[in-house]
Motif scaffolding. Structure first.
Motif, mmCIF file in Angstrom:
data_model
loop_
_atom_site.group_PDB
_atom_site.id
_atom_site.type_symbol
_atom_site.label_atom_id
_atom_site.label_comp_id
_atom_site.label_asym_id
_atom_site.label_seq_id
_atom_site.Cartn_x
_atom_site.Cartn_y
_atom_site.Cartn_z
ATOM 1 N N LEU A 424 49.314 5.653 22.153
ATOM 2 C CA LEU A 424 47.725 5.083 22.700
ATOM 3 C C LEU A 424 48.721 5.264 23.616
ATOM 4 C CD1 LEU A 424 46.838 1.519 20.843
ATOM 5 C CD2 LEU A 424 45.933 3.571 20.469
ATOM 6 N N ARG A 425 49.921 5.514 23.828
ATOM 7 C CA ARG A 425 51.184 5.889 25.105
ATOM 8 C C ARG A 425 51.536 6.465 25.064
ATOM 9 N NH1 ARG A 425 54.826 3.057 28.788
ATOM 10 N NH2 ARG A 425 54.443 1.743 26.941
ATOM 11 N N LYS A 426 52.108 7.532 25.234
ATOM 12 C CA LYS A 426 53.038 8.037 25.081
ATOM 13 C C LYS A 426 54.437 8.103 26.105
ATOM 14 C CE LYS A 426 55.207 12.177 23.484
ATOM 15 N NZ LYS A 426 57.314 11.798 24.688
ATOM 16 N N VAL A 427 55.392 7.616 25.142
ATOM 17 C CA VAL A 427 56.902 7.524 26.038
ATOM 18 C C VAL A 427 58.324 8.290 25.480
ATOM 19 C CG1 VAL A 427 55.873 5.153 27.247
ATOM 20 C CG2 VAL A 427 57.088 5.230 24.861
ATOM 21 N N GLY A 428 59.259 8.894 26.392
ATOM 22 C CA GLY A 428 60.110 9.558 25.370
ATOM 23 C C GLY A 428 60.240 10.851 25.558
ATOM 24 N N PRO A 429 61.379 11.086 25.239
ATOM 25 C CA PRO A 429 61.462 12.618 25.326
ATOM 26 C C PRO A 429 61.104 12.941 23.697
ATOM 27 C CG PRO A 429 63.768 11.829 24.610
ATOM 28 C CD PRO A 429 62.496 10.433 25.128
ATOM 29 N N LEU A 430 60.882 11.621 22.580
ATOM 30 C CA LEU A 430 60.851 12.939 21.158
ATOM 31 C C LEU A 430 59.285 12.588 21.243
ATOM 32 C CD1 LEU A 430 63.188 10.802 19.325
ATOM 33 C CD2 LEU A 430 63.308 12.861 20.464
ATOM 34 N N PRO A 431 58.467 13.531 20.323
ATOM 35 C CA PRO A 431 57.648 14.013 20.202
ATOM 36 C C PRO A 431 56.677 12.497 19.725
ATOM 37 C CG PRO A 431 58.847 15.063 18.817
ATOM 38 C CD PRO A 431 59.672 14.366 19.380
ATOM 39 N N ARG A 432 57.090 11.873 18.858
ATOM 40 C CA ARG A 432 56.135 10.564 17.938
ATOM 41 C C ARG A 432 56.824 9.537 19.203
ATOM 42 N NH1 ARG A 432 58.157 13.937 13.801
ATOM 43 N NH2 ARG A 432 56.321 15.528 13.032
ATOM 44 N N GLY A 433 56.912 9.697 20.005
ATOM 45 C CA GLY A 433 57.501 8.410 20.680
ATOM 46 C C GLY A 433 55.943 7.744 21.777
ATOM 47 N N LYS A 443 52.296 -5.163 17.354
ATOM 48 C CA LYS A 443 52.771 -3.523 18.390
ATOM 49 C C LYS A 443 54.246 -3.308 18.855
ATOM 50 C CE LYS A 443 48.292 -5.136 21.314
ATOM 51 N NZ LYS A 443 48.450 -6.807 19.843
ATOM 52 N N ILE A 444 53.986 -2.300 18.978
ATOM 53 C CA ILE A 444 55.190 -1.385 19.273
ATOM 54 C C ILE A 444 55.170 -0.207 19.215
ATOM 55 C CG2 ILE A 444 55.852 -2.130 16.356
ATOM 56 C CD1 ILE A 444 56.624 -0.032 15.676
ATOM 57 N N THR A 445 56.364 -0.151 20.652
ATOM 58 C CA THR A 445 56.933 1.311 21.611
ATOM 59 C C THR A 445 57.543 1.521 20.917
ATOM 60 O OG1 THR A 445 55.916 0.307 23.113
ATOM 61 C CG2 THR A 445 56.915 2.285 23.389
ATOM 62 N N MET A 446 58.006 2.667 20.717
ATOM 63 C CA MET A 446 58.946 3.566 19.676
ATOM 64 C C MET A 446 59.156 4.977 20.676
ATOM 65 S SD MET A 446 60.783 4.258 16.433
ATOM 66 C CE MET A 446 59.562 3.676 15.679
ATOM 67 N N HIS A 447 60.947 4.242 20.724
ATOM 68 C CA HIS A 447 61.150 4.625 22.112
ATOM 69 C C HIS A 447 61.715 6.432 21.753
ATOM 70 C CE1 HIS A 447 60.673 2.674 25.693
ATOM 71 N NE2 HIS A 447 59.945 1.898 25.391
ATOM 72 N N ARG A 448 62.718 5.786 20.174
ATOM 73 C CA ARG A 448 63.836 7.232 19.421
ATOM 74 C C ARG A 448 63.979 6.722 18.013
ATOM 75 N NH1 ARG A 448 63.817 7.702 23.582
ATOM 76 N NH2 ARG A 448 65.319 8.205 25.751
#
Length: 598
Positions: A424-433, A443-448
């Motif tokens: 829903l919102r892209k974060v971090g350096p990895l493609p699926r973050g 609700k979770i925000t995957m960073h790594r």
């Protein structure tokens, strides 16, 4: 954790404990020091009938060994009358009035002095700017290779605390056998470093565990709730793995007389809550008795909202009370962290909905997250067979704290993070973050994340376990900057090569304040403190009497954020010693200031 579908030959196979020489009968020891109480669990190999059971603990003072405690080896059976009939072969030393201001060399003596075991009980690292934790999970014997390359790497990283988050043992009938193997390898770390070990499902002899307050389970797989093994077996496992922990917050046993161990441990000003997120958790068939299929923990064709029952418990009332009391107490504390078996979400995509994860029950999960964020606590766990860094959300994405789920030592049941939908919102350096709803719509925000066979770092010598995204985690708590740095190290990593050996995306650093990421509705006037450095600030909503949050601020200035209009009480100072109460404080739209003088 898989389990129900695994081959019985591994989980329940007969085992043979190798006999060792009398001089080597002391396998390993684990210890902690909390306040002025030192507790040490010593594990032995089986003894012969004619061998002495007396054990002595000595410390070195002024160049001479001085005895400080004696004890007798416990020979309790794990399960009397079973085909294994293993015995405990351990004991606990407890020393009150311990001097935690200096290092002590110690030695354990047994078999009339023939068997000796040496180590160091470290002083409290309160003077260190950075407290380092090494964290591990999932020590399956599907890989029978030695763990010594991991042990050697951790020695170089020199942690102040070792955390084993569960599944140290995978054999479901003979805990002693694999516990001795664990100790023969990781004992090289625990002999000199405080260690926290907590039990997960495989440790107590089952593939999944919904403890259900200790009831007896009668269904293969345990989906009806409770324990498959006898209470005696469970208690002996818990003694071996957790007896060295500080005394439990509330020692009252649960059903069947099964003990509890949830507690806290202060290492150099970083305060760790040690919780049991399996023991009180409700089971699928308790809440949904009409569930069909071989795996009621993997429901099919059900909307997540239908599974969100307010009747289902996660941590239980007792542990929520503990987190409230612990979260409000900042005496001698700069930062806080919660240690648990698993993280509080469905942090993988290998199953659509997995009720073994702490994403379910959602209602109980949210209670836990809300309790933890009130103390700006970081969360550290394992279990998931997938290394991740996630910021949790309750009402909004990112309104709670960060968790680090460390990689498994052995990843025989690899999981992945490969969501079908875009973030829903892209974060971090990895493609699926990015921002996602997990399998239960938390609700979770995957960073790594470190997917097996995908996010494999450029290690010169590759091994099978490295390609399965195995390894361990390091967390660095910087008390001066209040920063938390997470490192994710593969097995076989070359320490000399530095951070390039870590899984892609690591190391990652967050702030202590990020662990209560909830957006402010308003702010109270800025507090300016004189006469006290880094005071404790507690915010209380006067309308409800509820503590909104508590923390030790960095410096002498702090502007409290609030999440609703109304009057607030601020308690500022050094809890119980010198503090001041400011009442009737209301939000301010200007940059007004309140001076607090000590």
């Amino acid at each position: 954790m898989p389990a129900t579908g695994m081959a019985k030959g591994y989980w329940d196979s007969p085992v043979q404990i190798n006999e060792v020489e009398p001089k080597d009968r002391i396998c390993f020891a684990m210890y902690t020091v909390q306040g002025r109480t030192m507790k040490m669990m010593v594990q032995f190999y089986p003894l012969k009938k004619n061998e002495s059971r007396q054990v002595y603990l000595e410390v070195e003072k002024n160049g001479k060994w001085q005895p400080i405690a004696t004890g007798e080896i416990r020979e309790n059976y794990y399960t009397k009358g079973s085909e294994f009939e293993a015995q405990a072969w351990n004991l606990l030393f407890r020393i009150d009035h311990w001097d935690h201001s200096k290092d002590f060399n110690y030695r354990v003596m047994a078999l009339d002095g023939v068997a000796k075991y040496n180590g160091i009980i470290r002083k409290d690292p309160v003077d260190k700017e950075e407290i380092v934790v090494a964290a591990f999970t999932g020590n399956s014997r599907h890989d029978k290779a030695t763990r010594m390359e991991m042990v050697d790497l951790v020695k170089k990283q020199n942690p102040d605390l070792l955390f084993f988050s569960g599944d140290q043992v995978y054999h479901h009938q003979h805990h002693l056998h694999e516990w001795l193997i664990f100790g023969s390898e990781f004992g090289e770390l625990t002999r000199n470093t405080p260690a926290v070990s907590i039990t997960d499902d495989h440790d107590v002899g089952q593939g999944n565990l919904w403890g259900a307050n200790g009831k007896k389970s009668s269904r293969h797989g345990g989906a009806d709730g409770g324990y498959l093994q006898t209470a005696q077996y469970v208690n002996e496992v818990q003694f071996a793995q957790t007896a060295n922990l500080p005394d439990p917050f509330d020692p009252t046993p649960i059903e069947q007389g099964i003990g509890v161990y949830y507690t806290s441990l202060n290492i150099g000003g970083v305060d760790f809550a040690i919780i049991e997120d399996r023991k009180f958790k409700s089971a699928p068939l308790q809440i949904f008795p009409d569930s069909k299929g071989r795996r009621p923990d993997h429901p099919q064709g059900v909307k997540p909202e239908k599974l969100n029952s307010s009747k289902a418990a996660m941590l239980g009332k007792r542990q929520l009370k503990f987190l409230e009391v612990w979260g409000n107490d900042w005496r001698g504390v700069d930062m806080k962290c919660v240690l648990s078996q698993s993280i509080f979400c469905h942090g993988h995509t290998s199953q659509k909905m997995d009720l073994d994860t702490n994403g379910w029950p959602q209602h109980g999960r949210n209670k836990a997250i809300k309790a933890i964020r009130k103390s700006f606590s970081f969360m550290l766990a394992g279990d998931q067979h997938l290394a991740t860094v996630i910021q949790h959300g309750v009402d909004e994405f990112g309104d709670a704290g960060y968790s680090f789920s460390v990689p498994s030592i052995v990843n025989h049941y690899p999981r992945v993070w490969k969501p079908k939908k875009k973030a829903l919102r892209k974060v971090g350096p990895l493609p699926r973050g990015g921002d996602f709803l997990d399998g239960f719509h938390n609700k979770i925000t995957m960073h790594r994340y470190a997917n097996p066979d995908e996010n494999v770092p450029p290690i010169v010598t590759r091994k099978k376990q490295t390609k399965q995204a195995t390894g361990h985690g390091i967390v660095r708590f910087n008390k001066k900057t209040r920063k938390i740095t997470m490192e994710c190290w593969p097995r076989g990593a070359d320490f000399k090569r530095g951070d390039s050996e870590q899984y892609p995306g690591w190391p990652m650093t967050v702030s202590q304040m990020d662990n209560y990421g909830r957006k402010a509705k308003a702010y109270l006037p800025t507090i300016k403190v004189t006469g006290m450095e880094n005071p404790i600030v507690q915010l209380i909503a006067e309308a409800s009497g509820e503590t909104v949050y508590t923390l030790r601020i960095k410096g002498d200035t702090f502007r409290p954020k609030v999440f609703a209009d109304g009057k607030y009480t601020l308690i500022v100072g050094d809890q119980g010693k010198n503090e001041k109460k400011l009442q009737g404080i209301v939000p301010s739209k200007t940059t007004s200031e309140i001076k607090v003088n000590f």
